[in-house]
Motif scaffolding. Structure first.
Motif, PDB file in Angstrom:
ATOM      1  N   UNK A 252       4.829  -3.733   9.329  1.00 24.47           N
ATOM      2  CA  UNK A 252       6.067  -3.033   8.962  1.00 24.47           C
ATOM      3  C   UNK A 252       6.500  -3.377   7.538  1.00 24.47           C
ATOM      4  N   UNK A 253       5.533  -3.505   6.651  1.00 25.08           N
ATOM      5  CA  UNK A 253       5.837  -3.920   5.286  1.00 25.08           C
ATOM      6  C   UNK A 253       5.540  -2.811   4.289  1.00 25.08           C
ATOM      7  N   UNK A 254       6.165  -2.904   3.123  1.00 20.11           N
ATOM      8  CA  UNK A 254       6.030  -1.893   2.074  1.00 20.11           C
ATOM      9  C   UNK A 254       5.656  -2.570   0.765  1.00 20.11           C
ATOM     10  N   UNK A 255       4.715  -1.979   0.054  1.00 14.10           N
ATOM     11  CA  UNK A 255       4.237  -2.507  -1.231  1.00 14.10           C
ATOM     12  C   UNK A 255       3.546  -3.865  -1.041  1.00 14.10           C
ATOM     13  N   UNK A 256       2.341  -3.807  -0.524  1.00 13.85           N
ATOM     14  CA  UNK A 256       1.555  -5.015  -0.275  1.00 13.85           C
ATOM     15  C   UNK A 256       0.253  -4.913  -1.066  1.00 13.85           C
ATOM     16  N   UNK A 257      -0.065  -5.970  -1.803  1.00  8.02           N
ATOM     17  CA  UNK A 257      -1.312  -6.018  -2.570  1.00  8.02           C
ATOM     18  C   UNK A 257      -2.148  -7.195  -2.105  1.00  8.02           C
ATOM     19  N   UNK A 258      -3.389  -6.901  -1.719  1.00  7.90           N
ATOM     20  CA  UNK A 258      -4.365  -7.928  -1.347  1.00  7.90           C
ATOM     21  C   UNK A 258      -5.479  -7.829  -2.384  1.00  7.90           C
ATOM     22  N   UNK A 259      -5.594  -8.838  -3.252  1.00  5.48           N
ATOM     23  CA  UNK A 259      -6.437  -8.714  -4.435  1.00  5.48           C
ATOM     24  C   UNK A 259      -7.332  -9.948  -4.596  1.00  5.48           C
TER      25      UNK A 259
END
Length: 477
Positions: A252-259
């Motif tokens: 339920x999250x918004x704007x997630x970056x996995x880099x």
């Protein structure tokens, strides 16, 4: 008369607004089908990457001791509390091995592991208190994830260090109930009717989440890193090993970056990254070597998924490498809320232990819709079963039939090269009453596959300049 004129004007205005809304929605839908990669670029511009105040808080200054035997839970807690209270910054874990219980992030905190740092997470389940979380797509109160953030903003886990869940056949994994992962008669496991089955029933009966109490004795394993109802989150450069369950779980999250993350964990249900009910998620430059799906996009399960009724949407996967796993990029099987706008590009998938490249799975108990999946520029060395697998009759944990027929439409694979495709190029099975719709393979080359395709109840599948085993494949009529 005045009221009649007013009412007429109101009805006209409402009708005009409604028409405009419908036209705008139709325009957006047509835009993504006409030029999906332009839409992907727009999504990337919308994703906010966290920025932090230039202040550091070294956990050693708060009493942390390396060596891997002293429990540093209080040191992590104090450093994070001080950091967020002072406006945020970087909580630094220096080189060394630091044992701890769960770490709970707070607003504006970047948990940063320096090169040579390793966080060892306790294998004592009693160290993990109850929090609001989820297990296999059903929300509940259960053991805290190892790294957890609930309703936080501007958070991160970064650095060249290692997060080590210390899960193995002696710790966590045997809870799945499989002898292959260390379970034996007399040991507890998730399949006891009072555990996983009871949780699913509570979702069907709409029991309030706060009353779904699990934890000690329930044998429901926690996720490793979970951002629950968070905004602007980042996980970058970390290596994650030996996870109890799902590894990276934006919920339920918004704007997630996995880099730039490396995941190496071969336990049961060790999916590499599982965005669920989440929007605007970018997974890039990562390597996944897992015991389950490398990336599995989810949206809740069964009755609980229909209660929440949130889609996972605008998910971008690029420049990633997938090794062992049940699938490279997967949608489902927990997809009741629906999944839309998935973009996969410039990835490498190759392992004798990788079952499929792209996979979509659901069943008539879960339902849901997957629409607008765009895949391009993929290099596949070897997969076991299929390059593209769409299964609407996915069956696990016994009978999974119901009255919610899943739907899949608009799936495009373009510029895909496969050296060893396994059994099928495309393996797809839909329902007669709601067929899989609009599947396109364009500029695809697949070698060493037993059968070009096996399809059932698929409407409008197109092979465009596609070659399988050296022969050009014609679209079925």
């Amino acid at each position: 008369m005045k009221n009649k004129i007013y009412n007429s004007l109101f009805c006209f205005s409402a009708a005009l607004v409604s028409a405009l809304f419908v036209n705008c929605s139709a325009q957006k839908k047509s835009d993504i089908l006409a030029n999906p990669w332009k839409v992907k670029e727009q999504i990337e511009k919308e994703v906010v990457v966290p920025v932090f105040v230039n202040k550091t808080y070294n956990i050693v200054d708060y009493g942390a001791k390396s060596g891997g035997t002293y429990n540093n839970s209080e040191a992590f807690k104090k450093a994070i509390e001080t950091c967020t209270k002072n406006g945020g910054g970087k909580v630094v874990v220096p080189a060394g091995k630091f044992l701890t219980g769960p770490i709970h992030l707070d607003n504006n905190v970047n948990l940063h592991l320096e090169d040579g740092a390793e966080i060892l997470f306790s294998t004592k389940s009693s160290d993990y208190p109850l929090v609001k979380t989820t297990f296999e797509g059903t929300e509940c109160m259960n053991h805290s994830p190892l790294v957890y953030a609930y309703n936080k903003k501007n958070i991160a886990v970064t650095g060249k260090g290692i997060l080590n869940g210390q899960a193995d056949n002696e710790n966590w994994w045997y809870w799945c109930g499989s002898k292959g992962y260390g379970w034996s008669e007399g040991k507890g496991n998730q399949n006891d009717p009072q555990n996983r089955v009871r949780l699913i029933e509570s979702g069907e009966q709409n029991v309030p989440v706060e009353e779904r109490i699990y934890g000690e004795g329930s044998y429901l394993r926690p996720s490793f890193v979970e951002f629950f109802e968070c905004t602007d989150a980042l996980i970058k450069d970390i290596k994650i090993i030996n996870a109890p369950f799902w590894v990276i779980h934006p919920m339920k999250s918004v704007n997630v970056t996995v880099d730039g993350v490396t995941v190496e964990s071969h336990g049961p249900n060790n999916d590499g990254c599982d965005p669920e009910y989440s929007k605007n998620v970018i997974i890039k430059n990562c390597t996944f070597n897992t015991g389950d799906d490398c990336i599995a996009i989810k949206a809740g399960k069964d009755g609980d998924g229909r209660r929440v009724a949130m889609k996972s949407e605008n998910i971008i996967v690029k420049n990633c490498k997938m090794l062992d796993g049940h699938g490279g990029v997967v949608m489902g099987s927990e997809m009741t809320g629906g999944i839309r706008n998935v973009f996969v590009e410039n990835c490498e998938m190759d392992s004798p232990n990788l079952d499929r490249a792209i996979r979509i799975k659901s069943n008539s108990r879960r339902g849901g819709i997957v629409e607008n999946v765009f895949v391009r520029n993929i290099e596949v060395g070897q997969v076991k079963e299929a390059v593209l697998r769409i299964n609407m009759f996915y069956n696990v944990y016994g009978n999974q039939t119901g009255n919610f027929i899943p739907q899949v439409k608009n799936v495009v694979l373009e510029n895909v090269k496969v050296k060893n495709g396994g059994k099928y190029g495309v393996l797809a099975k839909g329902y007669a009453e709601l067929p899989i719709e609009n599947v396109t393979l364009k500029n695809v080359t697949i070698e060493k596959v037993n059968e070009a395709y096996s399809i059932e109840n698929v409407k409008n599948i197109q092979f465009v300049n596609t070659y399988i085993n050296g022969k050009k494949v014609e679209s079925p009529k």
